[in-house]
Design a protein around this motif. Structure first.
Motif, PDB file in Angstrom:
ATOM      1  N   LYS A 551       0.803  -1.217   0.000  1.00  0.00           N
ATOM      2  CA  LYS A 551       0.000   0.000   0.000  1.00  0.00           C
ATOM      3  C   LYS A 551       0.836   1.268   0.000  1.00  0.00           C
ATOM      4  O   LYS A 551       0.306   2.364  -0.165  1.00  0.00           O
ATOM      5  CB  LYS A 551      -0.941  -0.003   1.205  1.00  0.00           C
ATOM      6  CG  LYS A 551      -2.004  -1.092   1.091  1.00  0.00           C
ATOM      7  CD  LYS A 551      -2.975  -1.075   2.246  1.00  0.00           C
ATOM      8  CE  LYS A 551      -4.021  -2.159   2.054  1.00  0.00           C
ATOM      9  NZ  LYS A 551      -4.995  -2.220   3.175  1.00  0.00           N
ATOM     10  N   GLU A 552       2.153   1.144   0.179  1.00  0.00           N
ATOM     11  CA  GLU A 552       3.049   2.309   0.074  1.00  0.00           C
ATOM     12  C   GLU A 552       3.562   2.474  -1.354  1.00  0.00           C
ATOM     13  O   GLU A 552       4.379   3.357  -1.616  1.00  0.00           O
ATOM     14  CB  GLU A 552       4.222   2.129   1.041  1.00  0.00           C
ATOM     15  CG  GLU A 552       3.793   2.137   2.503  1.00  0.00           C
ATOM     16  CD  GLU A 552       4.968   1.929   3.433  1.00  0.00           C
ATOM     17  OE1 GLU A 552       6.104   1.695   2.927  1.00  0.00           O
ATOM     18  OE2 GLU A 552       4.762   2.002   4.658  1.00  0.00           O
ATOM     19  N   GLY A 553       3.168   1.592  -2.240  1.00  0.00           N
ATOM     20  CA  GLY A 553       3.577   1.700  -3.632  1.00  0.00           C
ATOM     21  C   GLY A 553       4.830   0.931  -3.967  1.00  0.00           C
ATOM     22  O   GLY A 553       5.290   0.963  -5.126  1.00  0.00           O
ATOM     23  N   LYS A 554       5.397   0.241  -2.975  1.00  0.00           N
ATOM     24  CA  LYS A 554       6.608  -0.529  -3.235  1.00  0.00           C
ATOM     25  C   LYS A 554       6.246  -1.856  -3.891  1.00  0.00           C
ATOM     26  O   LYS A 554       5.211  -2.459  -3.564  1.00  0.00           O
ATOM     27  CB  LYS A 554       7.373  -0.777  -1.937  1.00  0.00           C
ATOM     28  CG  LYS A 554       7.884   0.514  -1.304  1.00  0.00           C
ATOM     29  CD  LYS A 554       8.636   0.231  -0.023  1.00  0.00           C
ATOM     30  CE  LYS A 554       9.134   1.527   0.600  1.00  0.00           C
ATOM     31  NZ  LYS A 554       9.845   1.304   1.869  1.00  0.00           N
ATOM     32  N   GLU A 582      14.117  -1.526  -9.288  1.00  0.00           N
ATOM     33  CA  GLU A 582      14.205  -2.175 -10.592  1.00  0.00           C
ATOM     34  C   GLU A 582      12.937  -1.923 -11.403  1.00  0.00           C
ATOM     35  O   GLU A 582      12.981  -1.606 -12.599  1.00  0.00           O
ATOM     36  CB  GLU A 582      14.415  -3.678 -10.406  1.00  0.00           C
ATOM     37  CG  GLU A 582      15.686  -4.010  -9.659  1.00  0.00           C
ATOM     38  CD  GLU A 582      15.754  -5.495  -9.326  1.00  0.00           C
ATOM     39  OE1 GLU A 582      14.886  -6.238  -9.825  1.00  0.00           O
ATOM     40  OE2 GLU A 582      16.652  -5.869  -8.557  1.00  0.00           O
ATOM     41  N   PHE A 583      11.798  -2.061 -10.691  1.00  0.00           N
ATOM     42  CA  PHE A 583      10.533  -1.840 -11.364  1.00  0.00           C
ATOM     43  C   PHE A 583      10.433  -0.400 -11.861  1.00  0.00           C
ATOM     44  O   PHE A 583       9.992  -0.128 -12.976  1.00  0.00           O
ATOM     45  CB  PHE A 583       9.395  -2.151 -10.390  1.00  0.00           C
ATOM     46  CG  PHE A 583       8.032  -2.168 -11.010  1.00  0.00           C
ATOM     47  CD1 PHE A 583       7.561  -3.292 -11.683  1.00  0.00           C
ATOM     48  CD2 PHE A 583       7.213  -1.049 -10.947  1.00  0.00           C
ATOM     49  CE1 PHE A 583       6.302  -3.288 -12.258  1.00  0.00           C
ATOM     50  CE2 PHE A 583       5.969  -1.046 -11.533  1.00  0.00           C
ATOM     51  CZ  PHE A 583       5.508  -2.174 -12.185  1.00  0.00           C
ATOM     52  N   GLU A 584      10.914   0.530 -10.991  1.00  0.00           N
ATOM     53  CA  GLU A 584      10.855   1.943 -11.352  1.00  0.00           C
ATOM     54  C   GLU A 584      11.826   2.245 -12.481  1.00  0.00           C
ATOM     55  O   GLU A 584      11.532   3.039 -13.395  1.00  0.00           O
ATOM     56  CB  GLU A 584      11.172   2.795 -10.118  1.00  0.00           C
ATOM     57  CG  GLU A 584      10.889   4.275 -10.282  1.00  0.00           C
ATOM     58  CD  GLU A 584       9.404   4.558 -10.473  1.00  0.00           C
ATOM     59  OE1 GLU A 584       9.102   5.644 -11.011  1.00  0.00           O
ATOM     60  OE2 GLU A 584       8.581   3.682 -10.122  1.00  0.00           O
ATOM     61  N   ARG A 587      10.306   1.147 -15.502  1.00  0.00           N
ATOM     62  CA  ARG A 587       9.271   2.098 -15.929  1.00  0.00           C
ATOM     63  C   ARG A 587       9.894   3.359 -16.501  1.00  0.00           C
ATOM     64  O   ARG A 587       9.489   3.885 -17.545  1.00  0.00           O
ATOM     65  CB  ARG A 587       8.377   2.449 -14.749  1.00  0.00           C
ATOM     66  CG  ARG A 587       7.200   3.321 -15.098  1.00  0.00           C
ATOM     67  CD  ARG A 587       6.497   3.774 -13.847  1.00  0.00           C
ATOM     68  NE  ARG A 587       7.351   4.648 -13.031  1.00  0.00           N
ATOM     69  CZ  ARG A 587       7.533   5.940 -13.308  1.00  0.00           C
ATOM     70  NH1 ARG A 587       6.951   6.489 -14.337  1.00  0.00           N
ATOM     71  NH2 ARG A 587       8.326   6.670 -12.544  1.00  0.00           N
ATOM     72  N   ILE A 588      10.960   3.851 -15.803  1.00  0.00           N
ATOM     73  CA  ILE A 588      11.607   5.078 -16.250  1.00  0.00           C
ATOM     74  C   ILE A 588      12.281   4.860 -17.606  1.00  0.00           C
ATOM     75  O   ILE A 588      12.245   5.723 -18.496  1.00  0.00           O
ATOM     76  CB  ILE A 588      12.613   5.538 -15.192  1.00  0.00           C
ATOM     77  CG1 ILE A 588      11.854   6.022 -13.942  1.00  0.00           C
ATOM     78  CG2 ILE A 588      13.495   6.658 -15.722  1.00  0.00           C
ATOM     79  CD1 ILE A 588      12.746   6.333 -12.763  1.00  0.00           C
ATOM     80  N   LYS A 589      12.876   3.679 -17.727  1.00  0.00           N
ATOM     81  CA  LYS A 589      13.505   3.376 -19.017  1.00  0.00           C
ATOM     82  C   LYS A 589      12.471   3.403 -20.137  1.00  0.00           C
ATOM     83  O   LYS A 589      12.708   3.956 -21.216  1.00  0.00           O
ATOM     84  CB  LYS A 589      14.172   2.005 -18.955  1.00  0.00           C
ATOM     85  CG  LYS A 589      15.489   1.995 -18.196  1.00  0.00           C
ATOM     86  CD  LYS A 589      16.099   0.610 -18.199  1.00  0.00           C
ATOM     87  CE  LYS A 589      17.423   0.602 -17.436  1.00  0.00           C
ATOM     88  NZ  LYS A 589      18.007  -0.742 -17.393  1.00  0.00           N
ATOM     89  N   SER A 590      11.332   2.800 -19.806  1.00  0.00           N
ATOM     90  CA  SER A 590      10.284   2.780 -20.819  1.00  0.00           C
ATOM     91  C   SER A 590       9.841   4.194 -21.160  1.00  0.00           C
ATOM     92  O   SER A 590       9.697   4.566 -22.328  1.00  0.00           O
ATOM     93  CB  SER A 590       9.113   1.943 -20.305  1.00  0.00           C
ATOM     94  OG  SER A 590       8.067   1.974 -21.225  1.00  0.00           O
TER      95      SER A 590
END
Length: 816
Positions: A551-554, A582-584, A587-590
């Motif tokens: 729920k903190e977005g992690k 890694e997920f971020e 996402r940022i890479k995308s």
């Protein structure tokens, strides 16, 4: 011994007879007295009434005579005819009174009085009065006077005197009658008093008789009963011919006495038997008390033994076990003091021994030969010695002390500790040595168990510390879903750091609720965990995994590995890995690829389009210049974009070089403002310097780049125009540069991520403002490399303020 005499009469009949006679005599005599008194009163009343009547008749006669005399005289004086008639009327009244008086005649005096009265009546009314009235009526007053003087007057006076004397005699009779009545009443009262006295005497006699006949014998009975009650002898003597109630009672009492005496004899015999039985019971009671005391002692010993065994079996605290051993074995052994001490370390526990005594025992333990003997004999032994002065207490003579030494072997081989106990009253029984040795073996087993536990605990702590060093959340659960072990990282990931110890042993229901409260879309996650816990299949590592977000977005990825003992599954290890970065990054890479593609494609498309036009068409010179200018601008834009990429890459890699020197920031700001004014005519750019120093140590080009980014952003994110102000002032040794705008503002949730690389505020719903998301990241890197900091305040929809703070340089010699 009391002797009591009884008469033989019937008490009830005698009492009834006496009371009947007494009451009858009393009533008879009282009646006689009352009758006599009544007759006396009637006689007196009758006699007195008759005398009073005589008196009244005499008085009537006297009144009649006097009335006649007075009327005749009045007639002679006044000649009133009525007076004459009235005088003549008195004669019949006198005759009537005389007649009544004659009827009451009693004696000669009464007869003489009546004769005299009658003679005078005849003389006066028959002989004198008619003649005198005739003479008076004839007027012969002298004849009347001669008659009066001739003796009539004297006779009248004589009859008056006679009547008075008779009347006085009657009065005297009345007084005499009254006096006689008083005298008789006096006699009657005397008789009555005498009568009362007589009856009182008779009553007293009867009372005395009843006292002697009833009360005294009853008192004798009471006295005899009291004597018997106190166990003394008493004899009641009764006349043989007495058959009254007391006689019957005395016979019954004597029979009762005989019965009591007989019963007393029986009771005495029984009492003697009971005393004998009581003595026997007392002896048995003493035996039972001794047996009970023995049982209590054994019970206490058993209780101490149970407590010792319980502590040895359940406690894993070494010191607690030692203290329990010495504390419970002292009463079991009957020792006043005791100690258990380890040989190879300083661990010990004692009871009733001072600190100095403990030190002395430990210091001498290795050199006293006790250990050598215990190692050799491998069983307890006892010694006898004279008690030391400090052990004697209040004893002044010789006192023997008996010491018992018990070895404690680890695994039945290694001597690890010695127990020693002392007592003063009796030696230790050699028959109990096996019991002491068994208890020592229990202590040794407990020590071995504690050593195993400590080793296991040490291994567990080491294992836990290893797990805690892993930067992934480790969770080991058994086949029932119960947590067996977790590491700190697991608790950190799920926000339950303080429950690290409490999670061990946590059931499936408890910990799954804890995790579900922190996870979005927890149903799939729980289903995954549940299926893996229940699964009996073996999977290669990382083959089974699940990605979830809290729920903190992690973002987390959990993969599992089953633990098998052969083909039997023992549990499952879940590894929770935080893949948020890694997920971020992905996402940022995308987004970066999309942004870069967009930012590169736009100028490249313009460049390609204008170059194709210039190559394929014949254009006029001015149009060629315009197209070339556009191509140049787009190429410059590409260059800036590429430069931004290179700058951020150099900055992150630490390869960015700065040409720092002391410089003033105001000229740089003015230059940037002048350049930015050209780009927008709708914005009002203003510089305000509030005072202080504006000198810093820095790279002019990089600072210009940072200020350009901030002022350009202020213009870009103020699409409706407005004021863009730059305020410079010195405060607390810092040169502060505030760039203020009245534009779109920044959403609160985006402020914390504003300086991240490639982060762009999502404004697609308001303004499609483009950008690579690198400008603010570059500004932050530049400012931090200059020892400063950048802050931002923003009110969504009303504008933002970016503040740069750089350390002031007060040295004036190196001004550029």
């Amino acid at each position: 011994m009391k002797k009591i005499q009884f008469n033989k009469n019937s008490i009830v009949r005698r009492y009834l007879f006496l009371m009947g006679v007494f009451i009858g005599a009393f009533l008879l005599l009282a009646g006689i007295l009352l009758y006599s008194f009544n007759e006396l009163n009637e006689e007196y009343t009758s006699k007195n009434s008759q005398l009073e009547k005589k008196e009244r008749l005499v008085q009537e006669m006297e009144a009649a005579f006097i009335q006649a005399f007075m009327d005749i005289r009045g007639y002679f004086a006044y000649g009133t005819e009525g007076l004459k008639k009235n005088a003549l009327k008195q004669e019949p009244q006198i005759l009537n009174s005389m007649k009544q008086l004659a009827e009451m005649e009693e004696d000669y005096q009464d007869q003489a009085f009546l004769n005299k009265v009658d003679d005078f009546r005849e003389y006066y009314f028959i002989d004198v009065l008619p003649v005198t009235l005739e003479e008076y009526e004839k007027g012969n007053i002298e004849a009347v006077k001669a008659t009066a003087n001739g003796g009539a007057t004297k006779k009248i006076e004589a009859i008056k005197t006679e009547i008075n004397e008779y009347n006085k005699a009657v009065n005297d009779q009345i007084d005499a009658n009254f006096n006689e009545l008083k005298k008789i009443q006096t006699y009657v009262q005397i008789v009555f008093v005498a009568f009362v006295l007589v009856f009182l005497i008779v009553l007293l006699r009867i009372t005395r008789l009843m006292f002697s006949e009833i009360a005294r014998p009853l008192a004798g009975f009471a006295l005899a009963a009291n004597e018997i009650a106190y166990g003394r002898e008493a004899v009641i003597e009764v006349e043989k011919d007495r058959n009254d109630e007391l006689g019957v009672l005395s016979i019954a009492f004597n029979r009762m006495l005989e019965g009591i005496q007989e019963n007393e004899q029986n009771l005495l015999a029984q009492n003697e038997e009971l005393v004998a039985q009581q003595d026997e019971l007392h002896a048995q009671q003493l035996e039972l008390q001794e047996a009970l005391e023995f049982v209590k002692n054994n019970e206490q010993k058993l209780s101490n033994r149970n407590e010792l065994i319980n502590k040895l079996a359940n406690s894993l605290d070494k010191q607690e076990v030692l203290e329990s051993a010495v504390l419970n074995m002292c009463p079991i052994i009957g020792a006043e003091k005791g100690i258990i001490a380890f040989i190879e370390d300083s661990t010990y526990a004692s009871y009733g021994i001072s600190t100095g005594g403990v030190k002395q025992f430990r210091d001498n333990l290795l050199f006293s030969g006790v250990i050598d003997r215990l190692k050799m004999e491998r069983k307890p032994f006892a010694t006898k010695r004279q008690a030391m002065e400090e052990e004697k207490g209040f004893h002044t003579g010789n006192l023997l002390s008996f010491d018992l030494y018990i070895p404690i072997f680890l695994s039945g081989k290694k001597l690890i500790a010695v127990m020693a106990f002392s007592r003063y009253d009796a030696p230790f029984d050699s028959r109990d040595m096996e019991e002491y040795e068994a208890m020592a073996k229990n202590v040794g087993i407990a020590m071995e168990k504690i050593n195993i536990y400590q080793a296991s605990e040490e291994a567990r702590r080491l294992n836990q510390e290893i797990l805690d060093t892993i930067q992934e959340g480790i969770q080991l659960v058994n086949t029932e879903g119960e947590i067996l072990q977790v590491n700190k990282k697991f608790c950190e990931l799920f926000g339950c750091q303080e429950k690290l110890q409490g999670l061990t042993g946590c059931s499936w229901t408890e910990w799954i609720v804890l995790l579900a409260d922190t996870i979005e879309e927890a149903d799939d996650f729980i289903h995954f965990l549940k299926s893996e816990v229940a699964s009996q299949e073996k999977y290669p590592s990382n083959e089974v995994q699940f990605i979830y977000r809290n729920k903190e977005g992690k973002v987390f990825k959990v993969y599992c590995e089953g633990l098998f003992d052969g083909s039997t599954k023992l549990g499952t290890i879940f590894v929770h890995r935080n893949i948020t970065k890694e997920f971020e990054v992905d996402r940022i890479k995308s987004e970066f690829v999309s942004t870069v593609s967009h930012e590169l494609r736009t100028p490249l498309a313009s460049i390609l389009g204008f170059t194709e036009l210039m190559l394929n068409r014949e254009l006029k010179l001015d149009r060629q210049k315009k197209y070339l200018s556009t191509i140049h601008d787009e190429a410059g834009r590409l260059t800036d974009l590429i430069n931004d990429f290179l700058d951020i890459q150099r900055m992150e890699s630490g390869k960015q070089e700065y040409e720092k020197k002391q410089l003033a920031v105001l000229p740089i700001i003015k230059k940037v403002i002048e350049l930015q004014k050209v780009q927008s005519e709708k914005h009002e750019l203003a510089l305000e310097f509030l005072g202080g120093l504006d000198i810093v140590i820095g790279d002019a080009g990089k600072l210009e780049q940072a200020l350009t980014n901030l002022i350009h952003n202020a213009i870009k994110y103020s699409p409706e125009g407005g004021k863009v102000g730059v305020v410079v002032f010195e405060k607390d040794g810092q040169v502060n540069i505030e760039i203020q705008d009245e534009g779109l503002g920044i959403p609160p949730e985006a402020i914390d991520r504003l300086f991240e690389k490639f982060y762009r505020v999502d404004n697609s719903d308001r303004r499609a403002i483009g950008g690579t998301g690198l400008g603010l990241a570059i500004v932050k890197e530049i400012i931090q490399d200059h020892g400063g900091e950048i802050r931002v305040k923003s009110q969504f929809g009303k504008g933002s303020t970016f503040t740069i703070s750089l350390p002031v340089s007060d040295c004036q010699t190196d001004l550029a």
